[in-house]
Write an enzyme that holds these catalytic residues in place. Structure first.
Site, PDB file in Angstrom:
ATOM      1  N   SER A 165      -8.954   7.757-107.521  1.00  0.00           N
ATOM      2  CA  SER A 165      -8.528   7.848-106.129  1.00  0.00           C
ATOM      3  C   SER A 165      -9.392   8.845-105.342  1.00  0.00           C
ATOM      4  O   SER A 165     -10.604   8.685-105.265  1.00  0.00           O
ATOM      5  CB  SER A 165      -7.048   8.219-106.085  1.00  0.00           C
ATOM      6  OG  SER A 165      -6.522   8.089-104.785  1.00  0.00           O
TER       7      SER A 165
ATOM      8  N   HIS B 171      -9.310   2.335-104.911  1.00  0.00           N
ATOM      9  CA  HIS B 171      -8.277   1.504-104.282  1.00  0.00           C
ATOM     10  C   HIS B 171      -8.086   1.940-102.841  1.00  0.00           C
ATOM     11  O   HIS B 171      -8.506   3.043-102.453  1.00  0.00           O
ATOM     12  CB  HIS B 171      -6.953   1.604-105.047  1.00  0.00           C
ATOM     13  CG  HIS B 171      -6.380   2.991-105.070  1.00  0.00           C
ATOM     14  ND1 HIS B 171      -5.729   3.534-103.997  1.00  0.00           N
ATOM     15  CD2 HIS B 171      -6.372   3.936-106.036  1.00  0.00           C
ATOM     16  CE1 HIS B 171      -5.329   4.765-104.294  1.00  0.00           C
ATOM     17  NE2 HIS B 171      -5.713   5.034-105.525  1.00  0.00           N
TER      18      HIS B 171
END
Length: 277
Positions: free
Chosen positions: A155, A178
């Site tokens: 992340s 993501h």
């Protein structure tokens, strides 16, 4: 029959005062450290063979022998667990607090004895703005910086990993790319989605600026379906992160130390040449 009283026996007779010129014997006191030190023999007052007090404390707290103190011009900075931002996470979470990292990075930039920074990452991500703040500070440092992803750099850990001037990833480490997500109450209005899109653009722009991956490829990995069970995105493992241009090389701590030592030598040479000019 008359019995002469003896000192220490009732009736008490005080001991005679010392004659002039004779120094009284100092009062002997028990050393409290002798009883508290488990490595000392209580009968003879000598240290017995075995672990020292410091070694026993280190074994109790760290589960290992005392860590050797190494004086080095390279500072090791660890970013682990979840990156904590404006909200305090529960106490059972392992966190990296950005209010601790920012002044530490400022001190490393100013410290004359520190000539390079080695960043070790094993993070699941966390607060986007806090992670970007840490990444921006690492990227703007004038001193050599090398990052190593061990275990995972997921992340918002991706921008932090690429913020260093050179980056490594271990062969078994993974990185998850993501889209940005929000927790809690979300107002379903166009302004909310525009804000998310702008924040996502900041992450994409920073990552592509400090790595060799293109924006098109990064967005394609970000919105790919099928890799994650309940979300869209991509998991890159070891060499895959290097192949797409996100990380510079596959390697571990030994490779990172060798690389940063080489970078420090080049950095010192450039500074010397600048002074001579």
């Amino acid at each position: 029959m008359n019995v002469e009283p003896q000192p220490g026996v009732f009736p008490f007779t005080p001991a005679p005062c010392p004659e002039p010129g004779i120094t009284p014997e100092p009062e002997r006191r028990e050393d409290p450290d002798k009883e508290a030190d488990p490595g000392r023999d209580p009968q003879h007052g000598k240290r017995v063979a075995g672990k020292s007090k410091g070694a026993m404390e280190s074994m109790k707290e760290m589960g290992s022998a005392p860590i050797p103190e190494v004086k080095s011009n390279i500072h090791c900075l660890t970013i682990i667990g979840q990156i904590e931002g404006h909200l305090v996470l529960p106490p059972q979470n392992k966190t990296t607090k950005y209010e601790h990292m920012i002044p530490q990075l400022v001190a490393l930039e100013q410290a004359a004895e520190v000539e390079g920074v080695l960043i070790i990452l094993n993070t699941v991500g966390g607060d986007v703005e806090a992670g970007l703040a840490i990444a921006e500070m690492i990227a703007s440092m004038s001193k050599p910086t090398v990052s190593v992803v061990l275990g995972g750099g997921h992340s918002i850990g991706v921008p932090i990993a690429v913020a260093a001037k050179y980056s490594f990833i271990s062969d078994t480490a993974s990185m998850t790319i993501h889209p940005i997500r929000l927790n809690g109450l979300v107002i379903g209005v166009p302004q909310t989605y525009e804000y998310l899109d702008k924040m996502q653009d900041r992450v994409v722009r920073f990552t592509t600026m400090h790595s060799n991956i293109t924006e098109k490829k990064f967005r394609e990995l970000m919105f790919r379906t099928g890799d994650l069970a309940r979300d869209i995105g991509t998991v890159l493992i070891g060499k895959e992160a290097v192949e797409v241009g996100l990380i510079d090389a596959v390697g571990g701590i030994g490779d990172a130390v060798n690389k940063i030592n080489t970078m420090v030598d080049d950095w010192k040479q450039r500074r010397k040449e600048a002074v001579l000019q």
